[in-house]
Write a protein that holds these residues in place. Structure first.
Motif, PDB file in Angstrom:
ATOM      1  N   THR A  36      -0.600   2.503 -10.724  1.00 45.83           N
ATOM      2  CA  THR A  36       0.292   1.774 -11.612  1.00 45.83           C
ATOM      3  C   THR A  36      -0.241   1.881 -13.025  1.00 45.83           C
ATOM      4  O   THR A  36      -1.459   1.823 -13.246  1.00 45.83           O
ATOM      5  CB  THR A  36       0.403   0.283 -11.203  1.00 45.83           C
ATOM      6  OG1 THR A  36       1.101  -0.427 -12.234  1.00 45.83           O
ATOM      7  CG2 THR A  36      -0.951  -0.339 -11.018  1.00 45.83           C
ATOM      8  N   ASP A  37       0.655   2.052 -13.993  1.00 39.11           N
ATOM      9  CA  ASP A  37       0.203   2.159 -15.380  1.00 39.11           C
ATOM     10  C   ASP A  37      -0.176   0.796 -15.951  1.00 39.11           C
ATOM     11  O   ASP A  37      -0.756   0.718 -17.036  1.00 39.11           O
ATOM     12  CB  ASP A  37       1.269   2.817 -16.252  1.00 39.11           C
ATOM     13  CG  ASP A  37       2.570   2.035 -16.277  1.00 39.11           C
ATOM     14  OD1 ASP A  37       2.721   1.110 -15.474  1.00 39.11           O
ATOM     15  OD2 ASP A  37       3.442   2.362 -17.111  1.00 39.11           O
ATOM     16  N   TYR A  38       0.118  -0.293 -15.219  1.00 35.47           N
ATOM     17  CA  TYR A  38      -0.273  -1.616 -15.693  1.00 35.47           C
ATOM     18  C   TYR A  38      -1.792  -1.760 -15.755  1.00 35.47           C
ATOM     19  O   TYR A  38      -2.326  -2.465 -16.613  1.00 35.47           O
ATOM     20  CB  TYR A  38       0.314  -2.706 -14.794  1.00 35.47           C
ATOM     21  CG  TYR A  38       1.779  -2.950 -15.036  1.00 35.47           C
ATOM     22  CD1 TYR A  38       2.210  -3.657 -16.153  1.00 35.47           C
ATOM     23  CD2 TYR A  38       2.745  -2.479 -14.157  1.00 35.47           C
ATOM     24  CE1 TYR A  38       3.551  -3.888 -16.387  1.00 35.47           C
ATOM     25  CE2 TYR A  38       4.090  -2.695 -14.391  1.00 35.47           C
ATOM     26  CZ  TYR A  38       4.493  -3.401 -15.504  1.00 35.47           C
ATOM     27  OH  TYR A  38       5.822  -3.623 -15.734  1.00 35.47           O
ATOM     28  N   LEU A  39      -2.501  -1.095 -14.838  1.00 39.93           N
ATOM     29  CA  LEU A  39      -3.956  -1.188 -14.859  1.00 39.93           C
ATOM     30  C   LEU A  39      -4.537  -0.556 -16.117  1.00 39.93           C
ATOM     31  O   LEU A  39      -5.422  -1.124 -16.772  1.00 39.93           O
ATOM     32  CB  LEU A  39      -4.534  -0.511 -13.606  1.00 39.93           C
ATOM     33  CG  LEU A  39      -4.247  -1.193 -12.265  1.00 39.93           C
ATOM     34  CD1 LEU A  39      -4.831  -0.381 -11.122  1.00 39.93           C
ATOM     35  CD2 LEU A  39      -4.812  -2.597 -12.255  1.00 39.93           C
ATOM     36  N   SER A  40      -4.034   0.624 -16.484  1.00 42.40           N
ATOM     37  CA  SER A  40      -4.531   1.276 -17.696  1.00 42.40           C
ATOM     38  C   SER A  40      -4.152   0.475 -18.938  1.00 42.40           C
ATOM     39  O   SER A  40      -4.924   0.386 -19.899  1.00 42.40           O
ATOM     40  CB  SER A  40      -3.965   2.700 -17.792  1.00 42.40           C
ATOM     41  OG  SER A  40      -2.545   2.681 -17.853  1.00 42.40           O
ATOM     42  N   GLN A  41      -2.962  -0.130 -18.926  1.00 39.26           N
ATOM     43  CA  GLN A  41      -2.555  -0.940 -20.067  1.00 39.26           C
ATOM     44  C   GLN A  41      -3.429  -2.186 -20.184  1.00 39.26           C
ATOM     45  O   GLN A  41      -3.809  -2.597 -21.282  1.00 39.26           O
ATOM     46  CB  GLN A  41      -1.089  -1.332 -19.915  1.00 39.26           C
ATOM     47  CG  GLN A  41      -0.125  -0.163 -20.009  1.00 39.26           C
ATOM     48  CD  GLN A  41       1.296  -0.552 -19.663  1.00 39.26           C
ATOM     49  OE1 GLN A  41       1.650  -1.730 -19.651  1.00 39.26           O
ATOM     50  NE2 GLN A  41       2.126   0.423 -19.364  1.00 39.26           N
ATOM     51  N   CYS A  63       0.822  -1.208   0.000  1.00 41.86           N
ATOM     52  CA  CYS A  63       0.000   0.000   0.000  1.00 41.86           C
ATOM     53  C   CYS A  63       0.856   1.258   0.000  1.00 41.86           C
ATOM     54  O   CYS A  63       0.511   2.256  -0.650  1.00 41.86           O
ATOM     55  CB  CYS A  63      -0.928   0.015   1.218  1.00 41.86           C
ATOM     56  SG  CYS A  63      -2.259  -1.217   1.150  1.00 41.86           S
ATOM     57  N   ALA A  64       1.990   1.206   0.693  1.00 44.11           N
ATOM     58  CA  ALA A  64       2.893   2.357   0.700  1.00 44.11           C
ATOM     59  C   ALA A  64       3.432   2.639  -0.704  1.00 44.11           C
ATOM     60  O   ALA A  64       3.521   3.802  -1.125  1.00 44.11           O
ATOM     61  CB  ALA A  64       4.040   2.117   1.678  1.00 44.11           C
ATOM     62  N   LEU A  65       3.774   1.596  -1.429  1.00 43.97           N
ATOM     63  CA  LEU A  65       4.266   1.776  -2.794  1.00 43.97           C
ATOM     64  C   LEU A  65       3.173   2.326  -3.706  1.00 43.97           C
ATOM     65  O   LEU A  65       3.426   3.200  -4.550  1.00 43.97           O
ATOM     66  CB  LEU A  65       4.781   0.444  -3.344  1.00 43.97           C
ATOM     67  CG  LEU A  65       6.073  -0.096  -2.734  1.00 43.97           C
ATOM     68  CD1 LEU A  65       6.421  -1.451  -3.355  1.00 43.97           C
ATOM     69  CD2 LEU A  65       7.228   0.882  -2.951  1.00 43.97           C
ATOM     70  N   VAL A  66       1.954   1.806  -3.555  1.00 44.19           N
ATOM     71  CA  VAL A  66       0.841   2.279  -4.386  1.00 44.19           C
ATOM     72  C   VAL A  66       0.562   3.756  -4.115  1.00 44.19           C
ATOM     73  O   VAL A  66       0.393   4.552  -5.052  1.00 44.19           O
ATOM     74  CB  VAL A  66      -0.413   1.426  -4.122  1.00 44.19           C
ATOM     75  CG1 VAL A  66      -1.639   2.055  -4.775  1.00 44.19           C
ATOM     76  CG2 VAL A  66      -0.215   0.016  -4.656  1.00 44.19           C
ATOM     77  N   LEU A  67       0.528   4.154  -2.840  1.00 40.01           N
ATOM     78  CA  LEU A  67       0.278   5.549  -2.494  1.00 40.01           C
ATOM     79  C   LEU A  67       1.400   6.446  -2.988  1.00 40.01           C
ATOM     80  O   LEU A  67       1.149   7.570  -3.457  1.00 40.01           O
ATOM     81  CB  LEU A  67       0.125   5.685  -0.976  1.00 40.01           C
ATOM     82  CG  LEU A  67      -1.136   5.052  -0.371  1.00 40.01           C
ATOM     83  CD1 LEU A  67      -1.089   5.132   1.142  1.00 40.01           C
ATOM     84  CD2 LEU A  67      -2.393   5.734  -0.909  1.00 40.01           C
ATOM     85  N   ARG A  68       2.611   5.967  -2.889  1.00 47.97           N
ATOM     86  CA  ARG A  68       3.749   6.750  -3.392  1.00 47.97           C
ATOM     87  C   ARG A  68       3.639   6.956  -4.892  1.00 47.97           C
ATOM     88  O   ARG A  68       3.855   8.060  -5.413  1.00 47.97           O
ATOM     89  CB  ARG A  68       5.044   6.041  -3.022  1.00 47.97           C
ATOM     90  CG  ARG A  68       6.307   6.689  -3.559  1.00 47.97           C
ATOM     91  CD  ARG A  68       6.799   5.936  -4.763  1.00 47.97           C
ATOM     92  NE  ARG A  68       8.067   6.442  -5.265  1.00 47.97           N
ATOM     93  CZ  ARG A  68       8.565   6.123  -6.443  1.00 47.97           C
ATOM     94  NH1 ARG A  68       7.890   5.310  -7.243  1.00 47.97           N
ATOM     95  NH2 ARG A  68       9.716   6.617  -6.842  1.00 47.97           N
TER      96      ARG A  68
END
Length: 332
Positions: A46-51, A32-37
């Motif tokens: 993360t751009d993986y979701l849009s891809q 969660c810390a990485l996602v918020l950052r």
């Protein structure tokens, strides 16, 4: 996240609730810390979701596409990742041979998992977590149209022991076991040696394509001339690695006006134009990531009033465009 789920299931299977909560809690907090950052810096978790959102409708249009993509994933993970066969021959016989070897490696890996479960070589919760992690990871990548052997690395440490265990059990059934093992091991090592030798030769070759070269001069200019808080439409991670400037790899848009609007909303102030080959399988033509990248780069070159060219390097085949702020997009 998939690894956390796998660990939780394995521990809960043995009813070790406290350990499961502690392990998953620590891992989830870090995740969660990485996602918020990421969201704070790039306005995207993360751009993986849009891809993935752009890839999934294409795969869902035809079941054959999904089957072909899953087959490509198996070939990349098991032929390239496990056996070291990084290049598929162009002849029909060679293609069939690589396919058979890919699925043979898959079967041996599954047999190795079964063998370890019967011999109790590992605690049940650990083996279950490993097996579930591998299955979830392979299922995820069977729906991901970009197939490249670098994606094998997170699970290679788990696939390799299972593959060896399955192969060992198979060799025990051979009458000339020592000779078969010696031949198989020699071919395995030779395959990896050849593949890595070709990669080293390509790395030091003076005739490499522009997209495989490090744009050192361009990166140096960016560090010296572009503000540190600038955001790029670029190759993403490589731009940040060498310049410290954040970048997004692509912007999905229906037309040039929407493209310009999305750049403004995402806070992208520069476009890094350079050759970039995306290792994308099946997703050919309109809508693919390679197509989107090429189209975005072409759009940047067709609107000089809004995209001003501020740098060009013909040796590295790179160009930098400044995205001029436009009130009509800022206030939209």
């Amino acid at each position: 996240m998939l690894l956390l789920i796998s660990v939780a299931v394995g521990l809960l299977f043995k009813r070790q609730k406290r350990i499961a909560v502690r392990a998953v809690g620590i891992g989830a907090a870090f995740w969660c810390a990485l996602v918020l950052r990421n969201y704070y810096v790039t306005r995207s978790a993360t751009d993986y979701l849009s891809q993935w959102q752009t890839q999934w409708p294409w795969l869902a249009e035809s079941s054959l596409r999904g089957i072909r993509n899953a087959d490509a994933m198996i070939r990349v993970f098991f032929a390239a990742g496990l056996l070291g066969i990084f290049e598929t021959p162009r002849t029909p016989g060679g293609i069939v041979c690589v396919e058979l070897l890919s699925y043979a490696a898959l079967v041996l890996t599954a047999a190795g998992f079964y063998r370890l479960s019967k011999t109790k070589a590992l605690p049940e919760e650990i083996l279950l977590s490993i097996g579930l992690w591998i299955v979830l990871y392979l299922l995820l990548h069977s729906l991901w149209t970009v197939q490249d052997y670098r994606y094998c690395l997170p699970v290679m440490a788990f696939l390799l022991p299972l593959f060896i265990a399955g192969a060992e059990g198979c060799f025990r059934l051979c009458p000339c076991r020592r000779r078969v093992v010696a031949v198989a091991l020699t071919l395995w090592v030779a395959s990896y040696a050849r593949a890595n030798g070709l990669l080293l030769a390509e790395t030091w070759s003076p005739h490499r394509p522009p997209e495989s070269l490090l744009a050192q001069q361009t990166y140096t200019w960016i560090k010296q001339s572009i503000p540190p808080d600038a955001r790029f439409l670029s190759r993403g991670s490589s731009t940040y690695l060498y310049t410290g400037r954040y970048g997004l790899p692509e912007v999905a848009a229906a037309d040039l006006e929407e493209f310009r609007y999305r750049l403004e909303k995402l806070g992208i102030s520069y476009i890094f134009n350079q050759p970039f080959h995306i290792a994308e399988v099946m997703h050919e033509g309109e809508g693919g990531r390679q197509w989107t990248w090429n189209r975005d780069q072409q759009w940047a070159d067709t609107w000089p009033d809004d995209f001003q060219k501020v740098y060009e390097n013909s040796l590295e085949a790179t160009r930098i465009f400044h995205v001029v702020q436009a009130p009509r997009f800022t206030q939209a």
